[in-house]
Design an enzyme around this catalytic site. Sequence first.
Site, PDB file in Angstrom:
ATOM      1  N   HIS A  72      11.265   9.473   0.765  1.00 44.56           N
ATOM      2  CA  HIS A  72      10.477   8.192   1.369  1.00 44.56           C
ATOM      3  C   HIS A  72       9.820   7.472   0.070  1.00 44.56           C
ATOM      4  O   HIS A  72       9.312   8.296  -0.926  1.00 44.56           O
ATOM      5  CB  HIS A  72       9.497   8.318   2.233  1.00 44.56           C
ATOM      6  CG  HIS A  72      10.244   8.939   3.631  1.00 44.56           C
ATOM      7  ND1 HIS A  72       9.336   8.988   4.802  1.00 44.56           N
ATOM      8  CD2 HIS A  72      11.590   9.360   3.985  1.00 44.56           C
ATOM      9  CE1 HIS A  72      10.413   9.460   5.740  1.00 44.56           C
ATOM     10  NE2 HIS A  72      11.346   9.614   5.198  1.00 44.56           N
ATOM     11  N   GLU A  74       7.013   6.316  -0.327  1.00 43.36           N
ATOM     12  CA  GLU A  74       5.449   6.725  -0.621  1.00 43.36           C
ATOM     13  C   GLU A  74       5.721   7.980  -1.581  1.00 43.36           C
ATOM     14  O   GLU A  74       4.787   8.125  -2.457  1.00 43.36           O
ATOM     15  CB  GLU A  74       4.737   7.040   0.565  1.00 43.36           C
ATOM     16  CG  GLU A  74       4.645   5.901   1.524  1.00 43.36           C
ATOM     17  CD  GLU A  74       5.668   5.680   2.651  1.00 43.36           C
ATOM     18  OE1 GLU A  74       6.776   5.930   2.419  1.00 43.36           O
ATOM     19  OE2 GLU A  74       5.147   5.468   3.733  1.00 43.36           O
ATOM     20  N   CYS A 103       4.919   7.517   7.787  1.00 44.82           N
ATOM     21  CA  CYS A 103       5.168   8.614   8.663  1.00 44.82           C
ATOM     22  C   CYS A 103       4.247   9.914   8.519  1.00 44.82           C
ATOM     23  O   CYS A 103       3.396   9.692   7.763  1.00 44.82           O
ATOM     24  CB  CYS A 103       6.683   8.986   8.532  1.00 44.82           C
ATOM     25  SG  CYS A 103       6.932  10.144   7.081  1.00 44.82           S
ATOM     26  N   CYS A 106       4.527  11.383   4.938  1.00 44.05           N
ATOM     27  CA  CYS A 106       3.896  10.483   3.744  1.00 44.05           C
ATOM     28  C   CYS A 106       2.421  10.280   3.886  1.00 44.05           C
ATOM     29  O   CYS A 106       1.595  10.387   3.043  1.00 44.05           O
ATOM     30  CB  CYS A 106       4.738   9.000   3.982  1.00 44.05           C
ATOM     31  SG  CYS A 106       6.405   9.113   3.471  1.00 44.05           S
TER      32      CYS A 106
HETATM   33 ZN   LIG Z   1       7.431   8.578   5.181  1.00 45.07          ZN
END
Ligand SMILES: [Zn+2]
Length: 170
Positions: A72, A74, A103, A106
Amino acid sequence: MTTDLPRGTASAPRLGGAALLSDEAMIRAAIDAAAAADGRDVPVGAVVFDADGRELARAANAREATGDPTAHAEVLALRAAAQVMGDGWRLEGATLAVTLEPCTMCAGALVLARVGKLVFGAWEPKTGAVGSLWDVVRDRRLNHRPQVRGVVLESECAALLDDFFKSQRP
Ligand SMILES: [Zn+2]
């Protein structure tokens, strides 16, 4: 970029100080970062700034491009920022700006990295962990809780995703 101006002066460079770098400016950088996403990846962008507002690292979601479920935006930006900051794994005083509500993974990663502040753009009602489904970053059971500001340039950030998902439909 000039560097001889005292910090905090009105004519200091735009990226010269955290106080001068608005949350909106940081989200704009995250929107730019999202543009680097591979065409198959949901365009989410993240940028990490140090306490002085200097950009440390930026990344786009690369889960499809890398075949890595943890890639991801992040996580990629936090990893790269820690390398640049050079204080081991800690990103104390840093700000993470991301186009979409993080999420659980992250949100957990930015708490563990000791990020000082999180700024995000659009809500993610299906998986969001900064208020939508969970609120990992403000859980009082954790020993670090970053400052949070959400829904910054929300419509622009949401449009990135809307455009992407529209383009995916046959
Ligand atoms: Zn994430």
